[in-house]
Design a protein around this motif. Structure first.
Motif, PDB file in Angstrom:
ATOM      1  N   VAL A 165      13.003  33.898  30.519  1.00  0.00           N
ATOM      2  CA  VAL A 165      13.541  32.797  31.334  1.00  0.00           C
ATOM      3  C   VAL A 165      13.585  33.204  32.807  1.00  0.00           C
ATOM      4  O   VAL A 165      13.262  32.403  33.694  1.00  0.00           O
ATOM      5  N   HIS A 166      13.959  34.439  33.067  1.00  0.00           N
ATOM      6  CA  HIS A 166      14.011  34.903  34.455  1.00  0.00           C
ATOM      7  C   HIS A 166      12.625  34.865  35.099  1.00  0.00           C
ATOM      8  O   HIS A 166      12.467  34.422  36.245  1.00  0.00           O
ATOM      9  N   GLN A 167      11.606  35.314  34.365  1.00  0.00           N
ATOM     10  CA  GLN A 167      10.242  35.258  34.892  1.00  0.00           C
ATOM     11  C   GLN A 167       9.830  33.815  35.185  1.00  0.00           C
ATOM     12  O   GLN A 167       9.234  33.525  36.229  1.00  0.00           O
ATOM     13  N   SER A 168      10.140  32.918  34.264  1.00  0.00           N
ATOM     14  CA  SER A 168       9.739  31.519  34.406  1.00  0.00           C
ATOM     15  C   SER A 168      10.416  30.869  35.612  1.00  0.00           C
ATOM     16  O   SER A 168       9.776  30.165  36.409  1.00  0.00           O
ATOM     17  N   LEU A 169      11.726  31.095  35.738  1.00  0.00           N
ATOM     18  CA  LEU A 169      12.467  30.479  36.842  1.00  0.00           C
ATOM     19  C   LEU A 169      12.071  31.073  38.181  1.00  0.00           C
ATOM     20  O   LEU A 169      12.010  30.358  39.196  1.00  0.00           O
ATOM     21  N   THR A 170      11.811  32.365  38.211  1.00  0.00           N
ATOM     22  CA  THR A 170      11.364  33.000  39.452  1.00  0.00           C
ATOM     23  C   THR A 170      10.036  32.394  39.906  1.00  0.00           C
ATOM     24  O   THR A 170       9.831  32.118  41.091  1.00  0.00           O
ATOM     25  N   HIS A 171       9.143  32.175  38.948  1.00  0.00           N
ATOM     26  CA  HIS A 171       7.843  31.560  39.259  1.00  0.00           C
ATOM     27  C   HIS A 171       8.019  30.139  39.793  1.00  0.00           C
ATOM     28  O   HIS A 171       7.442  29.765  40.820  1.00  0.00           O
ATOM     29  N   LEU A 172       8.839  29.343  39.128  1.00  0.00           N
ATOM     30  CA  LEU A 172       8.986  27.937  39.505  1.00  0.00           C
ATOM     31  C   LEU A 172       9.744  27.774  40.823  1.00  0.00           C
ATOM     32  O   LEU A 172       9.352  26.953  41.670  1.00  0.00           O
ATOM     33  N   THR A 173      10.816  28.533  41.010  1.00  0.00           N
ATOM     34  CA  THR A 173      11.546  28.425  42.284  1.00  0.00           C
ATOM     35  C   THR A 173      10.691  28.951  43.430  1.00  0.00           C
ATOM     36  O   THR A 173      10.783  28.448  44.556  1.00  0.00           O
ATOM     37  N   GLY A 174       9.850  29.944  43.133  1.00  0.00           N
ATOM     38  CA  GLY A 174       8.952  30.455  44.165  1.00  0.00           C
ATOM     39  C   GLY A 174       7.936  29.428  44.614  1.00  0.00           C
ATOM     40  O   GLY A 174       7.418  29.500  45.738  1.00  0.00           O
ATOM     41  N   MET A 175       7.643  28.445  43.745  1.00  0.00           N
ATOM     42  CA  MET A 175       6.715  27.370  44.095  1.00  0.00           C
ATOM     43  C   MET A 175       7.442  26.202  44.769  1.00  0.00           C
ATOM     44  O   MET A 175       6.800  25.220  45.150  1.00  0.00           O
ATOM     45  N   GLY A 176       8.767  26.301  44.875  1.00  0.00           N
ATOM     46  CA  GLY A 176       9.527  25.265  45.567  1.00  0.00           C
ATOM     47  C   GLY A 176      10.330  24.327  44.684  1.00  0.00           C
ATOM     48  O   GLY A 176      10.982  23.407  45.175  1.00  0.00           O
ATOM     49  N   VAL A 187      21.424  23.734  19.022  1.00  0.00           N
ATOM     50  CA  VAL A 187      22.618  24.512  19.326  1.00  0.00           C
ATOM     51  C   VAL A 187      22.897  25.444  18.149  1.00  0.00           C
ATOM     52  O   VAL A 187      22.840  25.044  16.986  1.00  0.00           O
ATOM     53  N   GLY A 188      23.170  26.704  18.434  1.00  0.00           N
ATOM     54  CA  GLY A 188      23.395  27.686  17.384  1.00  0.00           C
ATOM     55  C   GLY A 188      22.181  28.538  17.082  1.00  0.00           C
ATOM     56  O   GLY A 188      22.302  29.593  16.460  1.00  0.00           O
ATOM     57  N   HIS A 189      21.000  28.103  17.516  1.00  0.00           N
ATOM     58  CA  HIS A 189      19.783  28.898  17.359  1.00  0.00           C
ATOM     59  C   HIS A 189      19.845  30.033  18.373  1.00  0.00           C
ATOM     60  O   HIS A 189      19.865  29.800  19.585  1.00  0.00           O
ATOM     61  N   VAL A 190      19.916  31.278  17.901  1.00  0.00           N
ATOM     62  CA  VAL A 190      20.228  32.411  18.765  1.00  0.00           C
ATOM     63  C   VAL A 190      19.222  32.618  19.903  1.00  0.00           C
ATOM     64  O   VAL A 190      19.626  32.798  21.056  1.00  0.00           O
ATOM     65  N   PRO A 191      17.902  32.606  19.658  1.00  0.00           N
ATOM     66  CA  PRO A 191      16.991  32.754  20.792  1.00  0.00           C
ATOM     67  C   PRO A 191      17.183  31.661  21.847  1.00  0.00           C
ATOM     68  O   PRO A 191      17.074  31.920  23.052  1.00  0.00           O
ATOM     69  N   SER A 192      17.489  30.441  21.419  1.00  0.00           N
ATOM     70  CA  SER A 192      17.740  29.356  22.365  1.00  0.00           C
ATOM     71  C   SER A 192      19.021  29.608  23.148  1.00  0.00           C
ATOM     72  O   SER A 192      19.094  29.333  24.361  1.00  0.00           O
ATOM     73  N   ALA A 193      20.036  30.136  22.467  1.00  0.00           N
ATOM     74  CA  ALA A 193      21.299  30.447  23.153  1.00  0.00           C
ATOM     75  C   ALA A 193      21.093  31.526  24.203  1.00  0.00           C
ATOM     76  O   ALA A 193      21.675  31.462  25.301  1.00  0.00           O
ATOM     77  N   ARG A 194      20.247  32.514  23.889  1.00  0.00           N
ATOM     78  CA  ARG A 194      19.968  33.559  24.884  1.00  0.00           C
ATOM     79  C   ARG A 194      19.228  32.983  26.088  1.00  0.00           C
ATOM     80  O   ARG A 194      19.493  33.353  27.239  1.00  0.00           O
ATOM     81  N   LYS A 195      18.304  32.085  25.823  1.00  0.00           N
ATOM     82  CA  LYS A 195      17.575  31.456  26.930  1.00  0.00           C
ATOM     83  C   LYS A 195      18.527  30.627  27.806  1.00  0.00           C
ATOM     84  O   LYS A 195      18.428  30.645  29.028  1.00  0.00           O
ATOM     85  N   LEU A 196      19.437  29.893  27.172  1.00  0.00           N
ATOM     86  CA  LEU A 196      20.396  29.089  27.929  1.00  0.00           C
ATOM     87  C   LEU A 196      21.303  29.979  28.772  1.00  0.00           C
ATOM     88  O   LEU A 196      21.587  29.663  29.940  1.00  0.00           O
ATOM     89  N   ALA A 197      21.773  31.093  28.216  1.00  0.00           N
ATOM     90  CA  ALA A 197      22.628  32.006  28.969  1.00  0.00           C
ATOM     91  C   ALA A 197      21.889  32.565  30.182  1.00  0.00           C
ATOM     92  O   ALA A 197      22.453  32.669  31.280  1.00  0.00           O
ATOM     93  N   PHE A 199      19.366  31.108  31.720  1.00  0.00           N
ATOM     94  CA  PHE A 199      19.190  29.959  32.619  1.00  0.00           C
ATOM     95  C   PHE A 199      20.447  29.771  33.473  1.00  0.00           C
ATOM     96  O   PHE A 199      20.367  29.620  34.700  1.00  0.00           O
ATOM     97  N   ALA A 200      21.615  29.801  32.825  1.00  0.00           N
ATOM     98  CA  ALA A 200      22.876  29.636  33.550  1.00  0.00           C
ATOM     99  C   ALA A 200      23.102  30.777  34.531  1.00  0.00           C
ATOM    100  O   ALA A 200      23.502  30.553  35.683  1.00  0.00           O
TER     101      ALA A 200
END
Length: 338
Positions: A165-176, A187-197, A199-200
């Motif tokens: 998620v950090h790589q993805s957001l860094t790429h997208l914010t870098g593009m503006g 909700v409750g799916h652990v990989p999704s919860a990690r991605k949400l955390a 993201f936040a």
């Protein structure tokens, strides 16, 4: 019984006398020959002799939730090849439309005195309390790859969702991009919860108030149609880019954007997760975080073998870093209108 002994002998490539000696525990049978006979018994569904019940058979269950998500067959193939090279026999187990569940497979595998089980994208708790208890009671070697729940008492091999998620957001914010949405599993799916955390945390670190990013988070089932539906709502909230929890959801997001008359990446950028088969040739080619499937499969087999050989393996998770693969589904925000 004599007929079955003959079948075992033919399968193992030995004489019936050798089969009888093996069944009686004779020390005259070489270890390699004995193993061939025992493997033949396992494959043919015949019980091992009582004195050998504690020994692990060569069958290893490879349990996947389904074969629709292309990353699951990729993991299954990688695991099968590595298990075969080590003299183990992979048995693919997946839920079917006619009602065969993980619980059914666990019962069948336990009846075969299996060597172990690798769960991909699920876990032994998904199989049901009774089956999970049986696996623990039998001390069956287990490895979980990208498990859907915590399983703190098991050995886990997982992709590093936080870093992805950090790589993805860094790429997208870098593009503006400033209005970035997150489309993940239930909700409750652990990989999704990690991605949400992750993201936040990214937006908190940038001092972006929660009211700006929280409305841009969507949970759904892992399917293209579900992804299209939820993505449409995030786009109506003003998202100019979407980070998705799987390639399947990302393809759905692209479909949802097009239904609104939006261009990808001209109006909306989309990032997937997995880099599953054919993501480089879809339209547009998908920017996605690649899971190191081969290395993860190798690690899973190695830790399973250690358990099969009687070594104690401490429960815990080993994380593998993903790689952001840049393709044509991401671009500067709104550049199609310029």
């Amino acid at each position: 019984m004599a007929e079955r002994l003959a079948e075992v002998a033919r399968f193992a490539g030995v004489s019936e006398v050798t089969v009888r000696r093996t069944l009686n525990g004779s020390p005259l049978v070489a270890a390699v020959t004995r193993e061939r006979v025992l493997r033949a018994l396992d494959v043919m569904g015949l019980p091992r002799p009582a004195l050998m019940e504690e020994e692990r058979g060569p069958l290893v269950g490879v349990v996947v939730p389904d074969l629709q998500n292309p990353v699951f067959p990729a993991f299954a193939e990688a695991l099968a090849g590595r298990l075969n090279k080590r003299g183990l026999i992979p048995a693919l187990c997946t839920r079917t439309a006619d009602g065969v569940s993980e619980a059914n497979y666990i019962e069948m595998l336990l009846a075969q005195n299996i060597g172990g089980i690798v769960f991909i994208g699920s876990s032994y708790t998904d199989a049901g309390a009774e089956q999970g208890a049986a696996l623990k009671a039998r001390k069956v070697p287990l490895v979980l790859v990208n498990p859907a729940d915590e399983n703190a008492d098991a050995v886990r091999i997982s992709a590093d969702d936080t870093d992805a998620v950090h790589q993805s957001l860094t790429h997208l914010t870098g593009m503006g991009h400033e209005r970035i949405g997150l489309l993940v599993g239930p909700v409750g799916h652990v990989p999704s919860a990690r991605k949400l955390a992750a993201f936040a945390d990214f937006f908190k670190a940038g001092r972006v108030p929660p009211e700006q990013w929280m409305p841009l988070v969507g949970h759904t089932l892992f399917s293209m149609e579900a992804g299209a539906s939820v993505a449409a709502g995030l786009l109506r909230q003003g998202a100019t880019a979407l980070v998705c929890g799987s390639d399947e959801l990302a393809l759905g997001a692209i479909r949802g954007a097009r239904r609104q008359g939006l261009d990808v990446p001209g109006d909306v950028s989309v990032v997937g997760f997995d880099d599953s088969l054919f993501m480089g040739v879809v339209d547009p080619p998908l920017t996605t975080c690649r899971q190191p499937v081969s290395r993860m499969a190798e690690a899973a087999v190695e830790v399973l073998l250690r358990q099969i050989r009687g070594h104690r393996v401490e429960p815990g998770v080993t994380l593998f870093q993903t790689q952001l693969i840049l393709r044509g589904s991401t671009g500067r925000p709104g550049h199609a209108r310029k």
